[in-house]
Design a protein around this motif. Structure first.
Motif, PDB file in Angstrom:
ATOM      1  N   THR A 137      14.257 -65.881  21.113  1.00 37.23           N
ATOM      2  CA  THR A 137      13.235 -64.956  20.842  1.00 37.23           C
ATOM      3  C   THR A 137      13.254 -63.757  22.028  1.00 37.23           C
ATOM      4  O   THR A 137      13.007 -62.690  21.492  1.00 37.23           O
ATOM      5  N   ILE A 138      13.916 -64.023  23.180  1.00 39.73           N
ATOM      6  CA  ILE A 138      14.088 -63.013  24.263  1.00 39.73           C
ATOM      7  C   ILE A 138      15.380 -62.029  23.537  1.00 39.73           C
ATOM      8  O   ILE A 138      15.037 -60.895  23.523  1.00 39.73           O
ATOM      9  N   GLY A 139      16.259 -63.030  23.252  1.00 37.60           N
ATOM     10  CA  GLY A 139      17.425 -62.150  22.728  1.00 37.60           C
ATOM     11  C   GLY A 139      17.314 -61.018  21.678  1.00 37.60           C
ATOM     12  O   GLY A 139      17.579 -59.995  21.580  1.00 37.60           O
ATOM     13  N   LEU A 140      16.536 -61.541  20.652  1.00 35.90           N
ATOM     14  CA  LEU A 140      16.135 -60.730  19.571  1.00 35.90           C
ATOM     15  C   LEU A 140      15.239 -59.744  19.720  1.00 35.90           C
ATOM     16  O   LEU A 140      15.031 -58.531  19.086  1.00 35.90           O
ATOM     17  N   THR A 141      14.158 -60.036  20.691  1.00 36.60           N
ATOM     18  CA  THR A 141      13.376 -58.813  21.283  1.00 36.60           C
ATOM     19  C   THR A 141      14.201 -57.761  21.829  1.00 36.60           C
ATOM     20  O   THR A 141      14.037 -56.535  21.729  1.00 36.60           O
ATOM     21  N   LEU A 142      14.985 -58.249  22.658  1.00 36.33           N
ATOM     22  CA  LEU A 142      16.038 -57.239  23.361  1.00 36.33           C
ATOM     23  C   LEU A 142      16.860 -56.446  22.476  1.00 36.33           C
ATOM     24  O   LEU A 142      17.077 -55.088  22.479  1.00 36.33           O
ATOM     25  N   LYS A 143      17.237 -57.159  21.171  1.00 35.82           N
ATOM     26  CA  LYS A 143      17.921 -55.966  20.254  1.00 35.82           C
ATOM     27  C   LYS A 143      16.871 -55.290  19.762  1.00 35.82           C
ATOM     28  O   LYS A 143      16.994 -53.972  19.066  1.00 35.82           O
ATOM     29  N   MET A 144      15.580 -55.546  19.032  1.00 32.98           N
ATOM     30  CA  MET A 144      14.517 -54.749  18.979  1.00 32.98           C
ATOM     31  C   MET A 144      14.340 -53.436  19.746  1.00 32.98           C
ATOM     32  O   MET A 144      13.935 -52.568  19.319  1.00 32.98           O
ATOM     33  N   LEU A 145      14.601 -53.696  20.979  1.00 29.92           N
ATOM     34  CA  LEU A 145      14.389 -52.651  21.900  1.00 29.92           C
ATOM     35  C   LEU A 145      15.721 -51.786  22.170  1.00 29.92           C
ATOM     36  O   LEU A 145      15.686 -50.788  22.933  1.00 29.92           O
ATOM     37  N   GLY A 146      16.775 -52.091  21.452  1.00 35.47           N
ATOM     38  CA  GLY A 146      17.785 -51.232  21.423  1.00 35.47           C
ATOM     39  C   GLY A 146      19.030 -51.795  22.272  1.00 35.47           C
ATOM     40  O   GLY A 146      19.815 -51.219  22.677  1.00 35.47           O
ATOM     41  N   TYR A 147      18.751 -52.937  23.007  1.00 34.13           N
ATOM     42  CA  TYR A 147      19.382 -53.502  24.031  1.00 34.13           C
ATOM     43  C   TYR A 147      20.513 -54.785  23.288  1.00 34.13           C
ATOM     44  O   TYR A 147      20.064 -55.072  22.045  1.00 34.13           O
ATOM     45  N   SER A 148      21.469 -55.252  24.202  1.00 29.94           N
ATOM     46  CA  SER A 148      22.231 -56.259  24.008  1.00 29.94           C
ATOM     47  C   SER A 148      21.539 -57.767  23.818  1.00 29.94           C
ATOM     48  O   SER A 148      20.660 -57.790  24.683  1.00 29.94           O
ATOM     49  N   MET A 149      21.447 -58.439  23.035  1.00 31.39           N
ATOM     50  CA  MET A 149      20.882 -59.826  22.945  1.00 31.39           C
ATOM     51  C   MET A 149      21.374 -60.777  24.151  1.00 31.39           C
ATOM     52  O   MET A 149      20.883 -61.738  24.300  1.00 31.39           O
ATOM     53  N   ASN A 150      22.618 -60.211  24.601  1.00 28.14           N
ATOM     54  CA  ASN A 150      23.079 -61.123  25.851  1.00 28.14           C
ATOM     55  C   ASN A 150      22.811 -60.265  27.341  1.00 28.14           C
ATOM     56  O   ASN A 150      23.816 -60.371  28.172  1.00 28.14           O
ATOM     57  N   SER A 151      21.985 -59.203  26.955  1.00 30.71           N
ATOM     58  CA  SER A 151      21.777 -58.515  28.146  1.00 30.71           C
ATOM     59  C   SER A 151      21.607 -59.339  29.620  1.00 30.71           C
ATOM     60  O   SER A 151      20.804 -60.243  29.492  1.00 30.71           O
ATOM     61  N   ILE A 152      21.968 -58.836  30.661  1.00 30.52           N
ATOM     62  CA  ILE A 152      21.836 -59.512  31.898  1.00 30.52           C
ATOM     63  C   ILE A 152      21.237 -58.535  32.849  1.00 30.52           C
ATOM     64  O   ILE A 152      21.005 -58.840  34.116  1.00 30.52           O
ATOM     65  N   ASP A 153      20.766 -57.450  32.218  1.00 28.54           N
ATOM     66  CA  ASP A 153      19.860 -56.307  33.154  1.00 28.54           C
ATOM     67  C   ASP A 153      18.457 -56.917  33.360  1.00 28.54           C
ATOM     68  O   ASP A 153      17.761 -56.888  32.419  1.00 28.54           O
ATOM     69  N   PRO A 154      18.100 -57.119  34.710  1.00 28.46           N
ATOM     70  CA  PRO A 154      16.773 -57.571  35.006  1.00 28.46           C
ATOM     71  C   PRO A 154      15.633 -56.514  34.377  1.00 28.46           C
ATOM     72  O   PRO A 154      14.683 -56.903  34.045  1.00 28.46           O
TER      73      PRO A 154
END
Length: 350
Positions: free
Chosen positions: A175-192
Motif C-alpha cells: 500500500t505504501i509502495g504503490l502510493t509512492l509509485k502513484m506520486l512518481g517515486y520508487s516503490m522501494n524509496s528510502i527517502d523520508p
C-alpha cells in the motif's frame, strides 16, 4: 536370585521407557511430519494430500497473511517450520539474517523447469536458498457495471465518488509502495520526505476506504459492498473468469512485479522431506494442478507448456518479453523499514 529378577525387571522398565520416549518423539510408530507455512489460499489442498500419500508423511499446514507476520512468528520461536513461502524482499531479509538453509539442487531435479528469467534475481543471486513458486502483479480490480469512470491510475482509488466502496491492501509494503509509485517515486524509496508524502496521502484517503484487506476483498467486491480494490493478479483472473463485468488494470504510473518463493528455514527439523516437497511442487503435473487452482502466473516453463492455450495467451498473466523490464521488484529496505513501520502505524491509527 531375587536380585537378578529385580535387575531384569529394571532393564525391562528402562527399555519400555526408552521405547515410549522414542515413540513420543516420532522416531517410530508415528508418521513423520513436515511443517509447511504459507500465505492463505495459496495452494491446492489436493496436492498436499497427494504428497502425504506419496511419501507416507503428515503435512502440518499453517497460513499467514503477510510476510511480516511470517517473520515475526519465525523470530518468536516455538515453531520450527520446514518449508516457507517468502516474497522476494522478505527472502533478502531471511538470507541476510541467516535464517535459511541452502538448497541441495541435486535433490530438487525439477528446479530445471524454472524459466531462466526467474533465476539469478537480486534477492537470491546464486539461487542458493530458494525456488520460485508464483509471480504476478498488483493492480486495480473493479466492477465495470458500477464504476463508470476511466480506471487507469492509482488515483482512481482516491475518487470521492466511490466513498466507502474502495478497499486497500492491509499490507504496509504494497500500500505504501504503490502510493509512492502513484506520486512518481520508487516503490522501494528510502527517502523520508517521499515516504511522508505517501503517508499523508493515505491518511487523507482513509475516511473513504471501506476496509484494509488481504484476501477478503474478493467477497466484498462480489457482494457489491465494494466496487474497486487493490488486487493480486491471480485473484483478479479467477474472478474475471466467472464474472466478466470485472476488469483488472495495471495503472499507468506502473506497479511492482512480485515473486514468491519456497525456502527451507535454517532450524527445519526435516530438511530431507522439505526438499522432496519443493521438488514435488515443481513437477509438471503437480505444478499444473496447483497453478490452475490458485490462478497465479507460474515461473515454471514445464507447467506453462501444459496450461490451456487461452491462459498461456493471456498477456496480463504472461506478457511477452522480460516481465521485469519497466516494472519494479520489491527489495529489502534494510534500516528504512522502520520509516515504513512508523508511517503504517500512523495511517492505521488515524
Amino acid at each position: 536370585m531375587r536380585s537378578r529378577y529385580l535387575i531384569i525387571l529394571l532393564v525391562v522398565i528402562l527399555v519400555f521407557a526408552a521405547l515410549f520416549a522414542a515413540y513420543k518423539l516420532g522416531y517410530f510408530g508415528k508418521k513423520a511430519t513436515l511443517s509447511v507455512y504459507n500465505f492463505g489460499e495459496y495452494v491446492d489442498p489436493s496436492v498436499i494430500e497427494e504428497f502425504e500419500k506419496k511419501y507416507d508423511i503428515k503435512v502440518v499446514y499453517e497460513t499467514y497473511s503477510t510476510n511480516e507476520e511470517m517473520l515475526a512468528k519465525m523470530k518468536a520461536g516455538g515453531n520450527a517450520y520446514d518449508v516457507i513461502f517468502p516474497s522476494a524482499y522478505m527472502l533478502e531479509v531471511l538470507i541476510a539474517e541467516g535464517m535459511l538453509s541452502p538448497l541441495d539442487h541435486d535433490k530438487i531435479p525439477n528446479y530445471a523447469n524454472i524459466d531462466p528469467m526467474f533465476k539469478g534475481l537480486s534477492c537470491d543471486p546464486e539461487d542458493k536458498y530458494s525456488a520460485p513458486y508464483f509471480w504476478g502483479t498488483v493492480g486495480i480490480l473493479y466492477n465495470s457495471d458500477l464504476v463508470d469512470d476511466t480506471v487507469d491510475s492509482w488515483w482512481a482509488l482516491h475518487n470521492l465518488k466511490y466513498f466507502g466502496k474502495v478497499i486497500m491492501f492491509d499490507s504496509m509494503r504494497d500500500t505504501i509502495g504503490l502510493t509512492l509509485k502513484m506520486l512518481g517515486y520508487s516503490m522501494n524509496s528510502i527517502d523520508p520526505g517521499e515516504i511522508d508524502q505517501a503517508k499523508e496521502v493515505l491518511i487523507r484517503q482513509k475516511p473513504m476506504v471501506r476496509s484494509y484487506e488481504i484476501d477478503a476483498y474478493k467477497d466484498s467486491l462480489l457482494s457489491g459492498d465494494a466496487v474497486m480494490s487493490m488486487a493480486w493478479s491471480g485473484d483478479a483472473f479467477m474472478i474475471i473468469s466467472e464474472h466478466p463485468e470485472f476488469k483488472y488494470v495495471i495503472p499507468k504510473e506502473g506497479t511492482g512485479v512480485w515473486v514468491d518463493y519456497m525456502a527451507i528455514p535454517a532450524d527445519s527439523k526435516n530438511k530431507e522431506y522439505a526438499q522432496k516437497f519443493i521438488d514435488f511442487m515443481l513437477s509438471p503435473e503437480i505444478g499444473l494442478k496447483n497453478t490452475l487452482a490458485v490462478g497465479y502466473s507460474t515461473p515454471n516453463d514445464a507447467v506453462k507448456g501444459l496450461l490451456p492455450e487461452a491462459t498461456r495467451d493471456n498477456k496480463a498473466a504472461y506478457p511477452d518479453g522480460n516481465v521485469f523490464e519497466g516494472s519494479e521488484f520489491g527489495k529489502d529496505l534494510k534500516e528504512a523499514t522502520e520509516l515504513y513501520d512508523q508511517a503504517w502505524t500512523e495511517i492505521k491509527s488515524k
